[in-house]
Design a protein around this motif. Structure first.
Motif, PDB file in Angstrom:
ATOM      1  N   ALA A   5     -10.889   0.052  -2.067  1.00 20.45           N
ATOM      2  CA  ALA A   5      -9.665   0.609  -1.761  1.00 20.45           C
ATOM      3  C   ALA A   5      -8.480  -0.387  -1.229  1.00 20.45           C
ATOM      4  CB  ALA A   5      -9.803   1.501  -0.511  1.00 20.45           C
ATOM      5  N   VAL A   6      -8.937  -1.610  -0.754  1.00 21.19           N
ATOM      6  CA  VAL A   6      -7.892  -2.557  -0.523  1.00 21.19           C
ATOM      7  C   VAL A   6      -7.531  -3.419  -1.547  1.00 21.19           C
ATOM      8  CG1 VAL A   6      -7.849  -4.781   0.866  1.00 21.19           C
ATOM      9  CG2 VAL A   6      -9.012  -3.124   1.940  1.00 21.19           C
ATOM     10  N   ALA A   7      -8.332  -3.574  -2.507  1.00 19.19           N
ATOM     11  CA  ALA A   7      -8.016  -4.204  -3.652  1.00 19.19           C
ATOM     12  C   ALA A   7      -6.966  -3.319  -4.472  1.00 19.19           C
ATOM     13  CB  ALA A   7      -9.219  -4.472  -4.747  1.00 19.19           C
ATOM     14  N   GLU A  38      -5.114   6.666   2.361  1.00 20.38           N
ATOM     15  CA  GLU A  38      -6.014   7.658   2.731  1.00 20.38           C
ATOM     16  C   GLU A  38      -7.477   7.262   2.197  1.00 20.38           C
ATOM     17  OE1 GLU A  38      -4.578  10.938   0.910  1.00 20.38           O
ATOM     18  OE2 GLU A  38      -2.767  11.255   2.074  1.00 20.38           O
ATOM     19  N   ARG A  39      -7.486   6.366   1.119  1.00 22.92           N
ATOM     20  CA  ARG A  39      -8.795   5.962   0.676  1.00 22.92           C
ATOM     21  C   ARG A  39      -9.338   5.002   1.418  1.00 22.92           C
ATOM     22  NH1 ARG A  39      -6.194   6.453  -4.824  1.00 22.92           N
ATOM     23  NH2 ARG A  39      -5.068   4.485  -4.199  1.00 22.92           N
ATOM     24  N   ILE A  75      -8.747  -4.142  10.204  1.00 25.49           N
ATOM     25  CA  ILE A  75      -8.015  -4.465   9.003  1.00 25.49           C
ATOM     26  C   ILE A  75      -7.193  -3.256   8.420  1.00 25.49           C
ATOM     27  CG2 ILE A  75      -8.490  -4.693   6.381  1.00 25.49           C
ATOM     28  CD1 ILE A  75     -11.040  -6.720   7.238  1.00 25.49           C
ATOM     29  N   LEU A  76      -8.030  -1.883   8.433  1.00 21.49           N
ATOM     30  CA  LEU A  76      -7.342  -0.713   8.259  1.00 21.49           C
ATOM     31  C   LEU A  76      -6.254  -0.513   8.998  1.00 21.49           C
ATOM     32  CD1 LEU A  76      -7.167   2.096   6.938  1.00 21.49           C
ATOM     33  CD2 LEU A  76      -8.860   2.950   8.709  1.00 21.49           C
ATOM     34  N   ARG A 125       0.987  -1.122  -0.019  1.00 19.58           N
ATOM     35  CA  ARG A 125       0.098  -0.050  -0.008  1.00 19.58           C
ATOM     36  C   ARG A 125       0.756   1.175   0.208  1.00 19.58           C
ATOM     37  NH1 ARG A 125       1.241   3.670   4.284  1.00 19.58           N
ATOM     38  NH2 ARG A 125       1.401   2.530   6.206  1.00 19.58           N
ATOM     39  N   THR A 126       0.050   2.430  -0.630  1.00 15.96           N
ATOM     40  CA  THR A 126       0.855   3.481  -0.587  1.00 15.96           C
ATOM     41  C   THR A 126       0.224   4.473   0.425  1.00 15.96           C
ATOM     42  OG1 THR A 126      -0.482   4.351  -2.397  1.00 15.96           O
ATOM     43  CG2 THR A 126       1.529   3.534  -3.140  1.00 15.96           C
ATOM     44  N   GLU A 127       0.660   5.751   0.445  1.00 16.47           N
ATOM     45  CA  GLU A 127      -0.043   6.571   1.299  1.00 16.47           C
ATOM     46  C   GLU A 127      -1.456   7.000   0.905  1.00 16.47           C
ATOM     47  OE1 GLU A 127       0.588   7.628   4.530  1.00 16.47           O
ATOM     48  OE2 GLU A 127       2.130   6.106   4.367  1.00 16.47           O
ATOM     49  N   ALA A 128      -1.469   7.058  -0.416  1.00 16.36           N
ATOM     50  CA  ALA A 128      -2.576   7.492  -1.282  1.00 16.36           C
ATOM     51  C   ALA A 128      -3.886   6.235  -0.802  1.00 16.36           C
ATOM     52  CB  ALA A 128      -2.383   7.576  -2.656  1.00 16.36           C
ATOM     53  N   ASP A 129      -3.281   5.039  -1.075  1.00 18.27           N
ATOM     54  CA  ASP A 129      -4.129   3.921  -0.706  1.00 18.27           C
ATOM     55  C   ASP A 129      -4.727   3.757   0.676  1.00 18.27           C
ATOM     56  OD1 ASP A 129      -3.802   2.471  -3.295  1.00 18.27           O
ATOM     57  OD2 ASP A 129      -1.956   1.623  -2.558  1.00 18.27           O
TER      58      ASP A 129
END
Length: 223
Positions: free
Chosen positions: A142-144, A113-114, A186-187, A107-111
């Motif tokens: 977003a997880v996908a 944030e979503r 999960i988050l 994951r990225t920071e953008a991921d």
């Protein structure tokens, strides 16, 4: 696209929660043009889903095809064999656990944030099943994206299209609150980039869903 393929596609969208009670479908003419099929194919697919109890036609200025309250098709779906139900859940368990494992590592920071935005929307949707349904879809989407595996997401969408638990069912005894708590776990695991913790949270989330469906099946079969 054949009539049965179109019906399967719409049915899967309803099962996944992309369409829910009182949602209106795209008008027949537009749907036919979008898919490159005849209106006859569209009409037959929608009529078949109406017979199954998924859709209803409404007349008038604001008429069209609408998703029903889904009580009839869910009652039929939940009476399937226990082996079949477990098989459907097993596939989703395997796929979504791998997705969160990848997401925690990739994951990225953008991921992130979503995912955070989707969980916040779940908080804001506690009294609104339709809004909650869309927030849930946004979170899993977003997880996908964070998993960085389009083929895996395609397989997950197919599996989610087979598993049928209308969001409104979660409101029967406030089970949506437990579901929201799993999303938060999960988050947190993905945020801390802990694949094993993410898999553990997703496993408990899906196994809880399995237990709920089996309990519903038992109640319906003994009613």
């Amino acid at each position: 696209m054949r009539t049965d393929e179109l019906a399967d596609s719409i049915r899967a969208r309803i099962h996944r929660g992309e369409l829910g009670p009182s949602d209106q479908l795209t008008p027949e003419r537009e749907l036919a043009a979008e898919l490159g099929v005849s209106r006859q194919v569209v009409r037959e697919a929608l009529s078949g889903l109406s017979t199954e109890g998924y859709l209803e036609a409404r007349r008038g200025v604001h008429g069209g095809w609408f998703v029903t309250e889904l009580a009839v098709p869910f009652a039929a779906w939940i009476t399937r064999s226990l082996a079949d139900l477990n098989g459907i859940v097993d596939v989703r368990l395997a796929l979504e656990c791998q997705a969160v494992r990848f997401a925690a590592s990739r994951r990225t920071e953008a991921d992130l944030e979503r995912m955070i935005a989707a969980v916040k929307e779940l908080d804001n949707a506690e009294e609104d099943p339709k809004r909650y349904r869309h927030a849930d879809l946004a979170f899993h989407g977003a997880v996908a994206l964070a998993a960085k595996s389009p083929r895996l997401w395609s397989a997950i969408e197919s599996a989610r299209g087979e598993l049928f638990e209308p969001a409104e069912e979660l409101w029967a005894d406030h089970r949506h609150l437990e579901s929201k708590a799993f999303h938060e776990e999960i988050l947190a695991a993905i945020g801390s980039q802990d694949p094993e913790l993410a898999v553990s949270a997703m496993t408990r989330h899906i196994e809880t869903t399995r237990g709920e469906l089996i309990a519903l099946r038992r109640r319906r079969n003994t009613a």
